[in-house]
Design a protein around this motif. Structure first.
Motif, PDB file in Angstrom:
ATOM      1  N   ASP A   1      -6.921  -4.865  -0.189  1.00 53.39           N
ATOM      2  CA  ASP A   1      -7.264  -5.196  -1.571  1.00 53.39           C
ATOM      3  C   ASP A   1      -6.887  -4.112  -2.567  1.00 53.39           C
ATOM      4  OD1 ASP A   1      -8.295  -7.784  -1.443  1.00 53.39           O
ATOM      5  OD2 ASP A   1     -10.287  -7.106  -0.864  1.00 53.39           O
ATOM      6  N   ASN A   2      -6.825  -2.864  -2.120  1.00 52.04           N
ATOM      7  CA  ASN A   2      -6.546  -1.766  -3.045  1.00 52.04           C
ATOM      8  C   ASN A   2      -5.057  -1.613  -3.351  1.00 52.04           C
ATOM      9  OD1 ASN A   2      -8.514  -0.405  -4.422  1.00 52.04           O
ATOM     10  ND2 ASN A   2      -9.028   0.984  -2.762  1.00 52.04           N
ATOM     11  N   LEU A   3      -4.286  -2.663  -3.114  1.00 46.31           N
ATOM     12  CA  LEU A   3      -2.841  -2.626  -3.337  1.00 46.31           C
ATOM     13  C   LEU A   3      -2.446  -2.149  -4.737  1.00 46.31           C
ATOM     14  CD1 LEU A   3       0.008  -3.175  -2.266  1.00 46.31           C
ATOM     15  CD2 LEU A   3      -0.260  -5.572  -2.973  1.00 46.31           C
ATOM     16  N   PRO A   4      -3.146  -2.555  -5.807  1.00 50.05           N
ATOM     17  CA  PRO A   4      -2.741  -2.041  -7.125  1.00 50.05           C
ATOM     18  C   PRO A   4      -2.745  -0.514  -7.191  1.00 50.05           C
ATOM     19  CG  PRO A   4      -4.202  -3.914  -7.392  1.00 50.05           C
ATOM     20  CD  PRO A   4      -4.209  -3.581  -5.930  1.00 50.05           C
TER      21      PRO A   4
ATOM     22  N   THR B   1       5.508  -3.700  -2.274  1.00 51.32           N
ATOM     23  CA  THR B   1       4.297  -4.214  -2.908  1.00 51.32           C
ATOM     24  C   THR B   1       4.206  -5.740  -2.765  1.00 51.32           C
ATOM     25  OG1 THR B   1       4.335  -2.406  -4.522  1.00 51.32           O
ATOM     26  CG2 THR B   1       2.999  -4.334  -5.072  1.00 51.32           C
ATOM     27  N   ALA B   2       5.328  -6.418  -2.947  1.00 46.83           N
ATOM     28  CA  ALA B   2       5.337  -7.875  -2.825  1.00 46.83           C
ATOM     29  C   ALA B   2       4.988  -8.318  -1.405  1.00 46.83           C
ATOM     30  CB  ALA B   2       6.699  -8.426  -3.230  1.00 46.83           C
ATOM     31  N   GLU B   3       5.534  -7.613  -0.423  1.00 48.25           N
ATOM     32  CA  GLU B   3       5.250  -7.980   0.966  1.00 48.25           C
ATOM     33  C   GLU B   3       3.803  -7.682   1.327  1.00 48.25           C
ATOM     34  OE1 GLU B   3       8.102  -6.203   3.583  1.00 48.25           O
ATOM     35  OE2 GLU B   3       9.791  -7.357   2.752  1.00 48.25           O
ATOM     36  N   GLU B   4       3.302  -6.543   0.875  1.00 49.13           N
ATOM     37  CA  GLU B   4       1.912  -6.203   1.152  1.00 49.13           C
ATOM     38  C   GLU B   4       0.944  -7.171   0.477  1.00 49.13           C
ATOM     39  OE1 GLU B   4       0.327  -3.952   2.958  1.00 49.13           O
ATOM     40  OE2 GLU B   4       2.050  -2.887   3.769  1.00 49.13           O
ATOM     41  N   GLY B   5       1.340  -7.697  -0.665  1.00 52.08           N
ATOM     42  CA  GLY B   5       0.467  -8.610  -1.398  1.00 52.08           C
ATOM     43  C   GLY B   5       0.101  -9.859  -0.613  1.00 52.08           C
ATOM     44  N   ARG B   6       0.985 -10.262   0.313  1.00 56.11           N
ATOM     45  CA  ARG B   6       0.697 -11.444   1.128  1.00 56.11           C
ATOM     46  C   ARG B   6      -0.472 -11.226   2.072  1.00 56.11           C
ATOM     47  NH1 ARG B   6       6.919 -12.362   2.936  1.00 56.11           N
ATOM     48  NH2 ARG B   6       6.455 -10.395   3.974  1.00 56.11           N
ATOM     49  N   HIS B   7      -0.666  -9.987   2.477  1.00 52.35           N
ATOM     50  CA  HIS B   7      -1.634  -9.710   3.529  1.00 52.35           C
ATOM     51  C   HIS B   7      -3.063  -9.996   3.091  1.00 52.35           C
ATOM     52  CE1 HIS B   7       1.540  -6.669   5.176  1.00 52.35           C
ATOM     53  NE2 HIS B   7       1.950  -7.929   5.216  1.00 52.35           N
ATOM     54  N   GLY B   8      -3.435  -9.454   1.938  1.00 54.47           N
ATOM     55  CA  GLY B   8      -4.779  -9.702   1.435  1.00 54.47           C
ATOM     56  C   GLY B   8      -5.012 -11.179   1.138  1.00 54.47           C
ATOM     57  N   THR B   9      -4.007 -11.827   0.571  1.00 53.35           N
ATOM     58  CA  THR B   9      -4.117 -13.263   0.263  1.00 53.35           C
ATOM     59  C   THR B   9      -4.383 -14.069   1.520  1.00 53.35           C
ATOM     60  OG1 THR B   9      -2.629 -13.105  -1.640  1.00 53.35           O
ATOM     61  CG2 THR B   9      -2.873 -15.273  -0.633  1.00 53.35           C
ATOM     62  N   ALA B  10      -3.592 -13.824   2.552  1.00 56.66           N
ATOM     63  CA  ALA B  10      -3.699 -14.596   3.787  1.00 56.66           C
ATOM     64  C   ALA B  10      -5.023 -14.349   4.504  1.00 56.66           C
ATOM     65  CB  ALA B  10      -2.529 -14.272   4.709  1.00 56.66           C
TER      66      ALA B  10
ATOM     67  N   LEU C   1     -16.674  -3.394  -5.487  1.00 52.77           N
ATOM     68  CA  LEU C   1     -17.102  -2.007  -5.367  1.00 52.77           C
ATOM     69  C   LEU C   1     -15.960  -1.111  -4.909  1.00 52.77           C
ATOM     70  CD1 LEU C   1     -19.574  -0.133  -5.539  1.00 52.77           C
ATOM     71  CD2 LEU C   1     -20.007  -0.623  -3.120  1.00 52.77           C
ATOM     72  N   HIS C   2     -15.234  -1.562  -3.888  1.00 52.35           N
ATOM     73  CA  HIS C   2     -14.156  -0.738  -3.336  1.00 52.35           C
ATOM     74  C   HIS C   2     -13.001  -0.580  -4.323  1.00 52.35           C
ATOM     75  CE1 HIS C   2     -11.755   1.275  -0.424  1.00 52.35           C
ATOM     76  NE2 HIS C   2     -10.879   0.310  -0.291  1.00 52.35           N
ATOM     77  N   MET C   3     -12.599  -1.673  -4.948  1.00 49.01           N
ATOM     78  CA  MET C   3     -11.500  -1.581  -5.908  1.00 49.01           C
ATOM     79  C   MET C   3     -11.907  -0.805  -7.153  1.00 49.01           C
ATOM     80  SD  MET C   3      -9.408  -5.179  -5.753  1.00 49.01           S
ATOM     81  CE  MET C   3      -8.105  -4.474  -6.767  1.00 49.01           C
ATOM     82  N   GLY C   4     -13.207  -0.843  -7.459  1.00 51.68           N
ATOM     83  CA  GLY C   4     -13.699  -0.071  -8.596  1.00 51.68           C
ATOM     84  C   GLY C   4     -13.542   1.424  -8.379  1.00 51.68           C
ATOM     85  N   GLU C   5     -13.547   1.836  -7.102  1.00 50.52           N
ATOM     86  CA  GLU C   5     -13.345   3.244  -6.776  1.00 50.52           C
ATOM     87  C   GLU C   5     -11.864   3.606  -6.802  1.00 50.52           C
ATOM     88  OE1 GLU C   5     -15.643   5.597  -6.209  1.00 50.52           O
ATOM     89  OE2 GLU C   5     -17.179   4.102  -6.705  1.00 50.52           O
ATOM     90  N   GLY C   6     -11.000   2.619  -6.514  1.00 41.49           N
ATOM     91  CA  GLY C   6      -9.568   2.868  -6.504  1.00 41.49           C
ATOM     92  C   GLY C   6      -9.147   3.712  -5.310  1.00 41.49           C
ATOM     93  N   PHE C   7      -7.910   4.153  -5.329  1.00 39.56           N
ATOM     94  CA  PHE C   7      -7.380   5.010  -4.266  1.00 39.56           C
ATOM     95  C   PHE C   7      -6.470   6.050  -4.893  1.00 39.56           C
ATOM     96  CE2 PHE C   7      -3.790   6.095  -1.503  1.00 39.56           C
ATOM     97  CZ  PHE C   7      -4.449   6.604  -0.397  1.00 39.56           C
ATOM     98  N   THR C   8      -6.654   7.281  -4.487  1.00 44.27           N
ATOM     99  CA  THR C   8      -5.808   8.364  -4.958  1.00 44.27           C
ATOM    100  C   THR C   8      -5.190   9.066  -3.755  1.00 44.27           C
ATOM    101  OG1 THR C   8      -7.227   8.723  -6.887  1.00 44.27           O
ATOM    102  CG2 THR C   8      -5.704  10.505  -6.296  1.00 44.27           C
TER     103      THR C   8
ATOM    104  N   GLY D   1     -12.834   5.023   1.735  1.00 48.35           N
ATOM    105  CA  GLY D   1     -13.732   4.915   0.589  1.00 48.35           C
ATOM    106  C   GLY D   1     -14.608   3.679   0.603  1.00 48.35           C
ATOM    107  N   ILE D   2     -14.421   2.797   1.572  1.00 47.74           N
ATOM    108  CA  ILE D   2     -15.243   1.591   1.674  1.00 47.74           C
ATOM    109  C   ILE D   2     -16.692   1.983   1.934  1.00 47.74           C
ATOM    110  CG2 ILE D   2     -15.679  -0.473   3.082  1.00 47.74           C
ATOM    111  CD1 ILE D   2     -12.650  -0.566   3.622  1.00 47.74           C
TER     112      ILE D   2
END
Length: 313
Positions: free
Chosen positions: A77-80, A104-113, A135-142, A228-229
């Motif tokens: 989910d943290n793909l962005p 990014t396009a290929e990874e985007g399929r994974h969360g959707t599926a 909650l997890h996406m609100g933290e983001g990833f660095t 970070g989850i």
């Protein structure tokens, strides 16, 4: 030898990126997430459509596999944030930019599926899942590693670790449909690993000392992007105890295969600092071997005790 700047590295490695991109596009197979979801199993949830609320009994997937599915999905989910990090590091120009967007396009399929599969089959509580996503996406990833070489080293190991995790989660689910989906996703992750691994191999030819130091830094401090989850440590232990992803797998199926491909212990022409880094890497792998063996021994002893207790009742 003078160390190369990130700009110089990007320019020197771009022909390799272009070649690897061509290779990737040749071998990557087109696939469609909707074809891996058993839509006929779906039914309305409570809420707008007045269906049935989720219940623990809705799914036969073992608890440890469900935990792993949730961790894998929240990680995807943290793909962005991942896109932002690699676009910032590798840029959006020429072959580098083409790869960043393709990845990014290929990874985007994974969360959707995975999300569609979990929702349709009622494998997990969709309300808890959505709250965890927010909650997890609100933290983001660095990215904790600075520079092109450290980033390439990290994603080389991380993509393979993700492949192993997805593949083993599918097997642990005891659901052929789930296993088929995660095997398909794992195939994507493997191609991504090959791309990055081959790039870093080229970096070893270009600037061996810089690359060796980067590899050692990453191996000795590696963490999965899902750390970070909320409750990750507890979830990771559940996953490890189930044999889905543990220290033994991390060492034998992720670290050592990639390091062998780079032939890190045969690299010549290292400066003293890089030689010291390689010694540090060797010492770390030795310690990790000991820790992995101890973990497996303790797990087997615990399983034996549990089996004996169960047999006595």
């Amino acid at each position: 030898m003078t160390e190369l700047t990130d700009t110089e590295l990007l320019l020197e490695l771009e022909p390799v990126v272009a070649g690897e991109l061509d290779r990737h596009l040749t071998v990557a197979k087109e696939w469609f997430p909707h074809e891996y979801v058993p839509w006929s199993q779906g039914r309305d949830y409570d809420g707008v459509f007045g269906g049935e609320a989720w219940a623990e009994t809705d799914s036969a997937i073992p608890e440890e596999a469900r935990v792993s599915l949730i961790v894998n999905l929240l990680t995807e989910d943290n793909l962005p944030s991942y896109h932002h990090e690699i676009a910032t590091t590798f840029g959006r120009d020429a072959a580098w930019g083409t790869w960043v967007h393709r990845w990014t396009a290929e990874e985007g399929r994974h969360g959707t599926a995975i999300r569609d599969y979990l929702t349709v089959t009622r494998a997990v509580d969709p309300v808890a899942l959505e709250r965890a996503r927010m909650l997890h996406m609100g933290e983001g990833f660095t990215n904790t590693y600075e520079g092109v070489l450290h980033s390439l080293a990290y994603v080389s190991f991380q993509e393979l670790a993700t492949r192993v995790s997805h593949r083993n989660t599918g097997k642990a689910s005891q659901d052929p449909n789930c296993e088929r989906l995660l095997a398909r996703i794992a195939a994507d992750e493997n191609l991504h690993m090959l791309f990055y691994r081959n790039l870093l191999n080229a970096a070893f030819q270009l600037t061996p000392s810089q690359t060796m130091r980067a590899v050692t830094d990453v191996v000795t401090t590696f963490q999965m992007p899902g750390t970070g989850i909320e409750g990750f440590t507890r979830k990771a232990m559940t996953i490890a105890n189930a044999g889905i992803y543990d220290l033994r797998l991390h060492l034998d199926d992720v670290l050592l295969p990639v390091l062998r491909q780079w032939a890190v212990f045969d690299v010549t022409g290292l400066d003293p600092e890089a030689e010291k880094a390689r010694d540090e890497l060797s010492d770390f792998l030795t310690r990790l071997e000991l820790s992995a063996s101890r973990f497996v021994d303790r797990r087997e002893a615990r399983r034996t005790r549990q089996a004996a207790t169960a047999a006595s009742h």
